[in-house]
Write an enzyme that holds these catalytic residues in place. Sequence first.
Site, short mmCIF file in Angstrom:
data_model
loop_
_atom_site.label_atom_id
_atom_site.label_comp_id
_atom_site.label_asym_id
_atom_site.label_seq_id
_atom_site.Cartn_x
_atom_site.Cartn_y
_atom_site.Cartn_z
N GLU A 1 0.82 -1.19 0.63
CA GLU A 1 0.45 0.54 0.26
C GLU A 1 1.06 1.00 0.01
O GLU A 1 1.35 1.99 1.36
CB GLU A 1 -1.06 0.24 1.15
N CYS B 1 -1.37 9.05 2.45
CA CYS B 1 -1.36 8.90 1.15
C CYS B 1 -2.08 9.25 0.02
O CYS B 1 -2.20 9.08 -1.44
CB CYS B 1 -1.14 7.20 1.15
#
Length: 495
Positions: free
Chosen positions: A216, A263
Amino acid sequence: MAAAACSFEATETMKELREAFESGKTRSVEWRRSQLKALLKMAEFHENDILDALRSDLSKPELESLLQEIGMMRASCKVALKELARWMAPEKVNTTMATFPSSGEIVPEPLGVVLVISAWNYPFMLSLDPLIGAIAAGNAVVLKPSEISPATSSVLAKLLGQYMDCSAVKVIEGGVPETTLLLEQKWDKIFYTGNGRVGRIVMAAAAKHLTPVVLELGGKSPVIVDSNTNLKVMEEITCIYFLKVTVRRIIAGKWGCNSGQACVSPDYVITTKKFAPELVHALKSELEIFYGKDPVTSVDLSRIVNSNHFQRLSKLLEEDKVSSKIVYGGQKDINNLKIAPTILLDVPDDSLIMNEEIFGPLLPIITVDKVEDSFKILKPKEKPLAAYLFTNDKKLKEDFISNVSAGGLVVNDTTMHLAEHSLPFGGVGESGIGAYHGKFSFDAFSHKKAVLLRSFAADLTARYPPYTPQKQKFLKALLSGSLLAILRALLGWDK
């Protein structure tokens, strides 16, 4: 001496986890449910401890911590508890004439002993969300929290040690040496959240044991703002409302998510030259309402995580070709590691800020002649973790979904796809490998085992030697799946 002791501890940890998994206890639905319930109890009874740790690490506003960290973790846990029996059940599948009579099913089974390496920006949620998936799938787990958020790491180690089955769920604290030792072990899966540089290190270490990974990562997540959010055919008050909602949702995704240290935070905005001044004005007005005239003193704005990241962001702002492009903000407080929400207009494409993931409270706005030109800007760039579009134009929405490749897309909002457990969350290309959330977390830590169940009846002699032209003709007909071809072959069998 310390390294040898640490190495021995890593070996002993792996041995204990492997024994726990091989005993079969983590496979039972009772064990999985008990661990998930323990996580919920832990979050309930120690909410203040968790909030204090997040405040210490990031000066995170309490509301953000409650919603984005503790709240999302609880929601994930409750979904897993509710759906666990259905997720664990074998999935029945259809079989063909080639294996008649038979039945088929796909059986999810735990992978084994897995490693979760977490990130510092959402240190509670990004540690426990994948952990929930690993436990729900029946694995033994090592969690490695980020050393950059030491207070949360310490709380997780303490609380998980109290509430979880420590023979099958362990927390290993530390920095690079500890992570390196962990990566030298043989895992059945590694789940890493962080940046692409470390992601490559994780993937290289995993390759030595052919260990599958979920990465991720991040990227420069764009926001396209169409001037059609301000449609001329609508009444003026409605136009103002749409623009207000647009900028509020951009602000929520950028500065309301850990001061841009997320993110999926909007990294930059693309809009038309004509509309840019109006958008900038609207952003300024709402930012002042949210964070006041002196935003570096606002308690509702998270600080930058440490001095290294503060200096990195300062360097992006201080580049000669960038500093003159600031149209709002730019104030810094090095003592409290605060940087004000900052808007920049028409930053050069070759600047540092446009070629690195910002991961902070700086928002460049890039202008184009017409909004459709945005797709040309995005196409040659690396695929981001998320991409956002604000528009009322149906055709533009369709083109956005068809032409923009990213881990996830959101139309008329930012970051909210994280809240939907029915959607997979993950990257593509440089922004990551694999996905999780909801059942996708369960699947990420499961092997889907194919099972074919056959009867002793109808044992076809045609599959066995000696091979004859008649047998070949029949088997070809059988594999074709055509009942008529099979009947013809059978009728001509003795010819």
